[in-house]
Design a protein around this motif. Structure first.
Motif, short mmCIF file in Angstrom:
data_model
loop_
_atom_site.label_atom_id
_atom_site.label_comp_id
_atom_site.label_asym_id
_atom_site.label_seq_id
_atom_site.Cartn_x
_atom_site.Cartn_y
_atom_site.Cartn_z
N VAL A 11 0.84 -1.20 0.00
CA VAL A 11 0.00 0.00 0.00
C VAL A 11 0.88 1.25 0.00
O VAL A 11 0.62 2.22 -0.73
CB VAL A 11 -0.94 0.00 1.22
N ASN A 12 1.92 1.22 0.81
CA ASN A 12 2.87 2.32 0.89
C ASN A 12 3.44 2.66 -0.49
O ASN A 12 3.45 3.82 -0.93
CB ASN A 12 3.99 1.93 1.87
N GLU A 16 3.05 5.73 -3.41
CA GLU A 16 4.21 6.40 -4.00
C GLU A 16 4.12 6.38 -5.52
O GLU A 16 4.42 7.38 -6.19
CB GLU A 16 5.49 5.71 -3.54
N THR A 17 3.68 5.25 -6.07
CA THR A 17 3.54 5.14 -7.52
C THR A 17 2.47 6.08 -8.05
O THR A 17 2.66 6.77 -9.06
CB THR A 17 3.18 3.68 -7.90
N GLN A 22 1.35 11.23 -11.20
CA GLN A 22 0.75 12.55 -11.43
C GLN A 22 1.65 13.41 -12.31
O GLN A 22 1.18 14.26 -13.05
CB GLN A 22 0.51 13.26 -10.09
N PHE A 23 2.96 13.16 -12.23
CA PHE A 23 3.92 13.96 -12.99
C PHE A 23 4.41 13.24 -14.26
O PHE A 23 4.66 13.89 -15.27
CB PHE A 23 5.11 14.32 -12.09
N THR A 24 4.52 11.92 -14.22
CA THR A 24 4.99 11.21 -15.42
C THR A 24 3.93 11.20 -16.53
O THR A 24 4.27 11.10 -17.70
CB THR A 24 5.39 9.76 -15.10
N ALA A 38 9.11 0.46 -11.85
CA ALA A 38 10.16 1.48 -11.89
C ALA A 38 10.41 2.05 -10.50
O ALA A 38 11.56 2.29 -10.11
CB ALA A 38 9.77 2.60 -12.85
N VAL A 39 9.34 2.24 -9.73
CA VAL A 39 9.49 2.76 -8.36
C VAL A 39 10.28 1.79 -7.50
O VAL A 39 11.20 2.18 -6.75
CB VAL A 39 8.09 3.04 -7.74
#
Length: 280
Positions: A11-12, A16-17, A22-24, A38-39
């Motif tokens: 979940v954490n 983060e993904t 939101q930016f990628t 990738a994260v």
């Protein structure tokens, strides 16, 4: 308690993904699953780098090479949003902990609070007005370099306030998730602290640790010292404190790093196989 803490690990990193995407999404239509891999690859590469700078390289490994600098900018923006949340929660927790357990005078708490609030507001304004630094970048790097990199910082130029606000929301959910994991580990190890005091102490530990420019392994040792000091004020057992701190490190970094390593090897092998096939 332990099972719940482990169950929150994906979940954490899902939060983060979602924050990073939101930016990628500004420059690439990479899927959620590809973003998640990738994260975790970033976690793998960053494990032994100061302030997790290897995270940028790890994420670039599993994205298209032509988006390299854009991935870095997107990761920076994601880290910026997480820092705002961490500092905001940390300031409140630190003030509460300092008043109740360090015995700081009210005037000192007031000075720290006002200074921290001004700093937090400055960070927030800078985050939402980040595109304002583009002329400064152009001036610093010069015309020749600017012509080569201007398309790479498109994220700064066209990322909307709504996307930034959404990223802050995902950052807040992620912060609550790993704070809850820490609290669950405390319960598992028999460190019983009133819930308000516990989360104030957790916020204080995260805040102080953020200012230590060390790789995750070194940061863990620093966090252990900080945790011993903070939880020691509640009379907690030292072995239990270290076990909770080390447990969070294993759950949230070591396990995802192993998965990230698998993703890196798998994707790189597939790319190499494809290259060899085309060569034949």
């Amino acid at each position: 308690w332990l099972i719940l803490a482990i169950a929150l690990m994906p979940v954490n990193w899902i939060f983060e993904t979602l924050k990073w995407r939101q930016f990628t999404q500004v420059f690439s239509k990479i899927s959620f699953w590809e973003s998640f891999q990738a994260v975790l690859a970033g976690v793998t590469v960053s494990l032994f780098t100061p302030n997790r700078i290897g995270e940028y390289g790890g994420r670039i490994l599993l994205t298209e090479q032509r988006h390299g600098w854009r991935v870095i900018v997107a990761t920076l923006l994601g880290g910026f949003s997480q820092m705002i949340v961490l500092f905001s929660a940390g300031l409140v927790g630190f003030l509460w902990f300092s008043y109740n357990h360090l015995g700081l005078k009210m005037y000192l708490l007031f000075i720290i609070g006002v200074t921290g609030l001004l700093f937090m507001l400055a960070l927030t304004i800078a985050f939402f007005r980040i595109q304002a630094i583009i002329p400064l970048i152009r001036w610093v790097v010069g015309k020749s370099i600017w012509r080569r990199i201007r398309k790479q910082i498109i994220v700064l130029r066209i990322c909307t306030s709504r996307q930034k606000l959404t990223a802050l929301g995902w950052a807040a959910l992620r912060y609550m998730t790993y704070s809850m994991q820490y609290w669950l580990l405390l319960q598992f190890l028999g460190i019983y602290v009133p819930i308000l005091a516990a989360f104030a102490a957790i916020a204080t530990i995260f805040l102080i640790q953020t200012g230590v420019p060390l790789p995750p392994v070194g940061a863990f040792l620093a966090r252990a010292e900080i945790a011993l000091f903070v939880w020691g004020s509640f009379g907690a057992n030292e072995i239990s404190i270290l076990a909770a701190t080390f447990g969070l490190f294993i759950i949230n970094l070591t396990l995802p790093a192993l998965l990230g390593a698998i993703f890196i090897v798998k994707i790189k092998v597939l790319k190499l196989s494809g290259y060899e096939k085309n060569a034949v």
